[in-house]
Design a protein around this motif. Structure first.
Motif, mmCIF file in Angstrom:
data_model
loop_
_atom_site.group_PDB
_atom_site.id
_atom_site.type_symbol
_atom_site.label_atom_id
_atom_site.label_comp_id
_atom_site.label_asym_id
_atom_site.label_seq_id
_atom_site.Cartn_x
_atom_site.Cartn_y
_atom_site.Cartn_z
ATOM 1 N N ARG A 333 0.856 -1.192 0.000
ATOM 2 C CA ARG A 333 0.000 0.000 0.000
ATOM 3 C C ARG A 333 0.883 1.229 0.000
ATOM 4 O O ARG A 333 1.829 1.336 0.779
ATOM 5 C CB ARG A 333 -0.876 0.007 1.250
ATOM 6 C CG ARG A 333 -1.667 1.290 1.366
ATOM 7 C CD ARG A 333 -2.633 1.259 2.495
ATOM 8 N NE ARG A 333 -1.991 1.401 3.786
ATOM 9 C CZ ARG A 333 -2.631 1.303 4.947
ATOM 10 N NH1 ARG A 333 -3.916 1.032 4.953
ATOM 11 N NH2 ARG A 333 -2.001 1.473 6.071
ATOM 12 N N ASP A 336 0.409 5.822 3.690
ATOM 13 C CA ASP A 336 -0.877 6.214 4.274
ATOM 14 C C ASP A 336 -0.614 7.023 5.544
ATOM 15 O O ASP A 336 -0.831 6.548 6.648
ATOM 16 C CB ASP A 336 -1.690 4.951 4.587
ATOM 17 C CG ASP A 336 -3.084 5.263 5.115
ATOM 18 O OD1 ASP A 336 -3.517 6.425 5.027
ATOM 19 O OD2 ASP A 336 -3.741 4.344 5.632
ATOM 20 N N ARG A 359 -4.589 13.498 4.131
ATOM 21 C CA ARG A 359 -3.925 12.247 4.484
ATOM 22 C C ARG A 359 -3.916 11.312 3.284
ATOM 23 O O ARG A 359 -4.650 11.508 2.314
ATOM 24 C CB ARG A 359 -4.594 11.573 5.698
ATOM 25 C CG ARG A 359 -6.035 11.199 5.527
ATOM 26 C CD ARG A 359 -6.550 10.337 6.686
ATOM 27 N NE ARG A 359 -5.955 9.000 6.694
ATOM 28 C CZ ARG A 359 -6.568 7.907 7.175
ATOM 29 N NH1 ARG A 359 -7.770 7.985 7.690
ATOM 30 N NH2 ARG A 359 -5.978 6.744 7.144
ATOM 31 N N GLU A 437 -12.121 2.186 1.304
ATOM 32 C CA GLU A 437 -12.283 2.421 2.740
ATOM 33 C C GLU A 437 -13.018 3.729 3.019
ATOM 34 O O GLU A 437 -13.110 4.167 4.157
ATOM 35 C CB GLU A 437 -10.929 2.370 3.458
ATOM 36 C CG GLU A 437 -9.836 3.194 2.817
ATOM 37 C CD GLU A 437 -8.469 3.031 3.502
ATOM 38 O OE1 GLU A 437 -8.397 2.471 4.608
ATOM 39 O OE2 GLU A 437 -7.476 3.496 2.922
ATOM 40 N N ASP A 461 -11.318 1.775 8.327
ATOM 41 C CA ASP A 461 -11.711 3.134 7.953
ATOM 42 C C ASP A 461 -13.122 3.170 7.368
ATOM 43 O O ASP A 461 -13.867 4.118 7.607
ATOM 44 C CB ASP A 461 -10.707 3.724 6.956
ATOM 45 C CG ASP A 461 -9.507 4.321 7.676
ATOM 46 O OD1 ASP A 461 -9.712 4.981 8.710
ATOM 47 O OD2 ASP A 461 -8.366 4.103 7.223
ATOM 48 N N ARG A 471 -12.335 6.246 14.918
ATOM 49 C CA ARG A 471 -11.944 4.907 15.364
ATOM 50 C C ARG A 471 -11.001 4.939 16.565
ATOM 51 O O ARG A 471 -10.774 3.925 17.213
ATOM 52 C CB ARG A 471 -11.331 4.103 14.207
ATOM 53 C CG ARG A 471 -10.025 4.616 13.704
ATOM 54 C CD ARG A 471 -9.659 3.986 12.363
ATOM 55 N NE ARG A 471 -8.534 3.097 12.451
ATOM 56 C CZ ARG A 471 -7.859 2.644 11.402
ATOM 57 N NH1 ARG A 471 -8.225 2.984 10.176
ATOM 58 N NH2 ARG A 471 -6.844 1.848 11.542
HETATM 59 MG MG MG Z 1 -7.296 2.528 6.449
#
Ligand code: MG
Ligand code: PEP
Length: 574
Positions: A333, A336, A359, A437, A461, A471
């Protein structure tokens, strides 16, 4: 009359029956000063740092032998505090500027930094405050010449404590630890991570006063219900012993066939892969029978440092992971971070709503260079050689619009072209996907599917954004259930959209490793399940006990329900 029961949060599954052993950490009395000879105080700090480092190396070795590489990494992270210049300088300032003793200067610096960590929005970093306190206590003990605390557990027991540091937890003799129960900590604190790795049932955030409990009291700890039942009667003991026996034999069986594929009774194979953040996790993934990596969280290489990793550094680090994966699929990924994750050297400005801010993929706006370098590094790290053919797949995090996919893809193509122009070897046949997400991505998945090779659903997410629940906010986190029918519908839509376009769909949020969700996700047709390495044996075992035909009916029923309680009651009762 039923026995008194203490309620906490489930942290590690399993059942334990045995006497309580109450952990009471020794307090250290700290002389604050003024110190007569600051130079001598500073020498004591230096000696303490070196002694602490040696102890942490030893504890890391112990963790590696007793639990595994992921857990050993906790002690490596502790050593990093000893190398943190700002933290060490703060201790020095206490000595030179305020004439504090070594112990008082350490105590003050720990308080300041732990408070800073606690103030962050990210639950992960808040949990690291406990690690810093653990290191601080070690430094103070070593500065004052105290011996390291050794834990004398002499019979199998359920350990009860106000809080347990990672050092405390790992030093207990594993054969005597039946279960763990702490008054503090959350499901992502290290005591929870360690107990899951050790296979010891645990509950955290339990409401009790350790001083009011008597040592030796017989108890039953239920790591799934999150309960500690005191002085159970014979009937409760028998029932618990029976459940413990079932749990232990199911676990042993799952572990013994963890390296076999997960095929349903009607012949459908589910791909079971791992979520990793570094090389140690990759090793643990392979140990637990992972068929590849479904989520490589690359951001860990970018955190806990003062500047961006160079392209060469990234190539070296990614190549190491790719080598460990030895041709198995590796889904990396893209970075992030941003918003809530403290990466101070990027100069991210304060945002009122960091989870809704600048982000992840949104960093393409302003810091395209970071993503370009990362694409190049991943492609270079996975260049094939005659004896090495990595299966690299790259995905973009937190996509919410088509434009982001287009921009991400264009940058990826640019990285490929640059490497070609420079004559540098690069990966072949790289699949390009996105994480789903954000609800908009799930709702538009039928459009997005045309432009990608795969989807990976990030339920952590997706749940937070669908239900508008932060969260990391303890006050509301109980509302954040991925079993909410609203979230389930978005998951089903995403899988269907991928399949309608001949693409595959994975899931890499925590839901993927929850055996209660396995029939539901199989029934929805999920192709790839990605989870923390330790969850793999149990999920594979669950898949083998199911038929996809039954699961389809289960998923259809679950999707027709109205509340997450109805869904969990239904799935829990299967
Ligand atoms: Mg995530
Ligand atoms: C997710 O959001 O589900 C996910 C897997 O990503 P992360 O937990 O790293 O945000």
């Amino acid at each position: 009359m039923s026995s008194p029961t203490i309620q906490g949060l489930a942290a590690a599954p399993g059942i334990a029956v045995g006497p309580l052993w109450i952990h009471r950490p020794e307090g250290v009395v700290i002389e604050r000063g003024p110190a007569r000879d600051p130079a001598e105080e500073w020498r004591r700090v230096r000696r303490s740092i070196e002694r602490s480092r040696a102890q942490l190396v030893e504890l890391g070795g112990l963790a590696l032998a007793r639990v595994g590489p992921v857990e050993a990494a906790i002690f490596e992270a502790h050593q990093m505090f000893l190398d943190d210049e700002e933290f060490i300088n703060a201790i020095r300032t206490g000595i030179d500027g305020k004439s504090l003793t070594a112990e008082a200067a350490i105590e003050d610096a720990v308080t300041v930094y732990a408070d800073m960590l606690l103030a962050l929005d990210d639950e992960y970093f808040r949990a690291r405050a406990a690690d810093l306190r653990d290191v601080g206590l070690r430094l103070i003990r070593n500065a004052s010449g105290g011996e390291a605390v050794t834990h004398t557990l002499s019979q199998p027991s359920i350990i009860v404590a106000d809080d347990l540091s990672p050092s405390d937890t790992i030093q207990f003799d594993r054969q005597f630890v039946l279960g763990l129960c702490t008054a503090r900590g959350g499901p992502t604190s290290h005591v929870a991570i360690l107990s899951r790795g050790m296979g010891v049932p645990a509950i955290v955030s339990a409401r009790f006063d350790p001083d009011a409990l008597a040592e030796g009291t017989l108890a039953v700890l239920d790591g799934e219900a999150g309960t500690l039942t005191l002085e159970p009667d014979q009937e409760e003991i028998n029932a618990a012993q029976q459940r413990r026996g079932q749990w232990l034999s199911a676990r042993a069986l799952a572990q013994s066939v963890a390296h076999e594929p997960a095929v349903t009774t009607d012949g459908v194979r589910a791909e079971i892969v791992a979520n990793i953040g570094n090389q140690r996790d990759a090793l643990s993934a392979i140990d637990n029978g992972a068929e590849g990596v479904g989520l490589f969280r690359t951001e860990f290489l970018f955190m806990d440092r003062d500047d961006l990793p160079t392209e060469e550094e990234q190539v070296a680090s990614y190549a190491e992971i790719a080598r460990l994966m030895a041709g198995r699929p590796l889904v990396a990924r893209m970075l992030d971070i941003g918003g809530d994750k403290p990466v101070p050297y990027l100069g991210i400005e304060h945002e009122d709503n960091p989870f809704l801010g600048w982000r992840a993929i949104r960093m393409l706006d302003g810091r395209e260079d970071i993503y370009l370098t990362q694409f190049r590094a991943l492609l270079r790290a996975c260049a094939p050689t005659p004896d090495f053919r990595p299966d690299l797949r790259i995905m973009l995090p937190m996509v919410s619009t088509m434009l982001e996919i287009e921009r991400g893809r264009a940058l990826f193509d640019r990285a490929r072209q640059q490497l070609r122009d420079e004559g540098l070897p690069q990966a072949e046949h790289v699949q390009f996907g996105i994480m789903v997400e954000v609800p908009s991505a799930a709702l538009l998945a039928h459009h997005f599917a045309r432009h990608v090779d795969f989807f990976s659903i990030g339920t952590n997410d997706l749940t937070q954004y669908t239900l508008a629940v932060d969260r990391g906010n303890a006050r509301v986190v109980s509302l954040a259930s991925p079993f909410s029918p609203a979230v389930l519908r978005l998951i089903a839509m995403t899988i269907d959209a991928a399949h309608a376009h001949g693409k595959w769909c994975g899931l890499c949020g925590e839901l993927g490793g929850d055996v209660m969700a396995t029939p539901l996700l199989l029934g929805m047709g999920l192709d790839e399940f990605s989870m923390s390495p330790s969850a793999i044996p149990a999920v594979k075992a669950r898949v083998r006990a199911l038929s996809q035909a039954d699961c389809r009916a289960i998923a259809a029923h679950a999707l027709s329900l109205a509340t997450n309680r109805e869904v969990t009651d239904y799935l829990g009762g299967l």
